[in-house]
Motif scaffolding. Sequence first.
Motif, PDB file in Angstrom:
ATOM      1  N   ASN A 113       4.312   8.892  -0.628  1.00 51.50           N
ATOM      2  CA  ASN A 113       4.404   9.658   0.622  1.00 51.50           C
ATOM      3  C   ASN A 113       3.285  10.688   0.743  1.00 51.50           C
ATOM      4  OD1 ASN A 113       6.804   8.352   1.449  1.00 51.50           O
ATOM      5  ND2 ASN A 113       7.997   9.671   0.073  1.00 51.50           N
ATOM      6  N   LYS A 114       2.176  10.435   0.073  1.00 48.82           N
ATOM      7  CA  LYS A 114       1.087  11.413   0.065  1.00 48.82           C
ATOM      8  C   LYS A 114       0.359  11.444   1.403  1.00 48.82           C
ATOM      9  CE  LYS A 114       0.375  10.523  -4.864  1.00 48.82           C
ATOM     10  NZ  LYS A 114      -0.555   9.981  -5.872  1.00 48.82           N
ATOM     11  N   PHE A 115      -0.007  10.254   1.878  1.00 48.40           N
ATOM     12  CA  PHE A 115      -0.804  10.168   3.100  1.00 48.40           C
ATOM     13  C   PHE A 115      -0.052   9.292   4.095  1.00 48.40           C
ATOM     14  CE2 PHE A 115      -3.736  10.337  -0.541  1.00 48.40           C
ATOM     15  CZ  PHE A 115      -4.300  11.571  -0.314  1.00 48.40           C
ATOM     16  N   ASN A 116       0.665   9.908   5.002  1.00 54.92           N
ATOM     17  CA  ASN A 116       1.425   9.150   5.990  1.00 54.92           C
ATOM     18  C   ASN A 116       0.478   8.481   6.987  1.00 54.92           C
ATOM     19  OD1 ASN A 116       3.942   9.888   4.950  1.00 54.92           O
ATOM     20  ND2 ASN A 116       3.901  11.834   6.047  1.00 54.92           N
ATOM     21  N   GLY A 117       0.652   7.185   7.168  1.00 57.23           N
ATOM     22  CA  GLY A 117      -0.169   6.448   8.117  1.00 57.23           C
ATOM     23  C   GLY A 117      -1.488   5.958   7.573  1.00 57.23           C
ATOM     24  N   SER A 118      -1.827   6.339   6.338  1.00 56.40           N
ATOM     25  CA  SER A 118      -3.125   5.913   5.802  1.00 56.40           C
ATOM     26  C   SER A 118      -3.149   4.434   5.424  1.00 56.40           C
ATOM     27  CB  SER A 118      -3.489   6.750   4.569  1.00 56.40           C
ATOM     28  OG  SER A 118      -2.507   6.591   3.560  1.00 56.40           O
ATOM     29  N   THR A 119      -1.975   3.807   5.308  1.00 59.24           N
ATOM     30  CA  THR A 119      -1.954   2.378   4.980  1.00 59.24           C
ATOM     31  C   THR A 119      -2.617   1.542   6.075  1.00 59.24           C
ATOM     32  OG1 THR A 119       0.264   2.197   5.958  1.00 59.24           O
ATOM     33  CG2 THR A 119       0.132   2.579   3.592  1.00 59.24           C
ATOM     34  N   PHE A 125       0.831  -1.207   0.000  1.00 56.66           N
ATOM     35  CA  PHE A 125       0.000   0.000   0.000  1.00 56.66           C
ATOM     36  C   PHE A 125       0.866   1.258   0.000  1.00 56.66           C
ATOM     37  CE2 PHE A 125      -3.545  -2.501   2.339  1.00 56.66           C
ATOM     38  CZ  PHE A 125      -3.856  -3.138   1.148  1.00 56.66           C
ATOM     39  N   LYS A 126       1.999   1.193   0.684  1.00 54.95           N
ATOM     40  CA  LYS A 126       2.914   2.337   0.717  1.00 54.95           C
ATOM     41  C   LYS A 126       3.475   2.624  -0.668  1.00 54.95           C
ATOM     42  CE  LYS A 126       5.157   5.368   3.279  1.00 54.95           C
ATOM     43  NZ  LYS A 126       4.445   6.419   4.047  1.00 54.95           N
ATOM     44  N   MET A 127       3.721   1.561  -1.432  1.00 58.21           N
ATOM     45  CA  MET A 127       4.230   1.730  -2.785  1.00 58.21           C
ATOM     46  C   MET A 127       3.181   2.384  -3.683  1.00 58.21           C
ATOM     47  SD  MET A 127       5.697  -1.218  -5.322  1.00 58.21           S
ATOM     48  CE  MET A 127       4.120  -2.088  -5.269  1.00 58.21           C
ATOM     49  N   LEU A 128       1.909   2.048  -3.474  1.00 58.34           N
ATOM     50  CA  LEU A 128       0.843   2.628  -4.283  1.00 58.34           C
ATOM     51  C   LEU A 128       0.542   4.070  -3.896  1.00 58.34           C
ATOM     52  CD1 LEU A 128      -1.637  -0.391  -4.363  1.00 58.34           C
ATOM     53  CD2 LEU A 128      -0.168   0.387  -6.215  1.00 58.34           C
ATOM     54  N   LEU A 129       0.588   4.350  -2.594  1.00 54.91           N
ATOM     55  CA  LEU A 129       0.245   5.685  -2.116  1.00 54.91           C
ATOM     56  C   LEU A 129       1.425   6.653  -2.154  1.00 54.91           C
ATOM     57  CD1 LEU A 129      -1.941   4.757   0.983  1.00 54.91           C
ATOM     58  CD2 LEU A 129      -2.742   5.710  -1.165  1.00 54.91           C
TER      59      LEU A 129
END
Length: 224
Positions: free
Chosen positions: A64-70, A58-62
Amino acid sequence: MMSNLFSIFDPSTNLLNLSLNWMSTLIGLMFIPYSFWFIPNRQFIMWKFISIKLHKEFKMLLGNKFNGSTFIFISLFFFVFFNNFLGLFPYIFTSTSHLNISLSLSLTMWLSFMIYGWINNTQHMFIHMIPQGTPTILMPFMVLIETISNIIRPGTLAVRLTANMIAGHLLLTLLSNTGNQMSFYLLIILIFMQILLLILESAVAIIQAYVISILSTLYSSEVN
C-alpha cells in the motif's frame, strides 16, 4: 541488398530522408478505441484479464505504499509488449530493438525512483546500501558494490530488452538469407524452423515486456 547484417534495424526511410519508421511505436494506440465499444470483444476481454492479473501481482509487490502506481507499470508492460509483438510482422519497424527507446524508458523510471527515494527517504536509502549483518570492515566495499549495482540498473534493463529483440530478428534474417541456395526439401525444413523461431520470438516478446515491468516494480518498492 543489405549493406550489412544490422541494416534491418536501420530507422531511416526514403521519404525526404525522414525517420518515419519511429512512427510504428505509436501503432499500439490503434487498439485503444476497442475499449470503448458497448459490447466487449475478445481483444478487450483479454486486455482486461491481463491488466487485472498484473495489477494484483504488482499490488502484492508494492503493498500500500504507492496507490495507483501499478497502472504505470501495467502501461509500461503493454507499451513494450505491443512494440515487441508488432515488430514481428513484415515491414514494421521494431523500436524496442534500439537503445533510444529501451534506455529512455528504463532511465526515466530509475531516475524518478532515485529522486523520490533520496528526497523523501534519505535514511532508508543509506541503510539499503549496507545489508544487515555486514561486518564493519566490509562496509565500505558493500557501499561501493551496492552503488555500482544501483547505477547500472537502467543499463541492464535496456540492454536486456534490446539484446533479446536483436538476437531473435538476426537469427530469423540469417536463416531466411540461406533459403536461396537450398533444395526443395531443405527449404521445407527451413520454413518449419522459421515458424518455430517465430513462435519462440512471440513468447520472448511477452516475457521481455513482463521482465522489464516486474523489475521496474521491484526497483520502485526498494525506495520506500
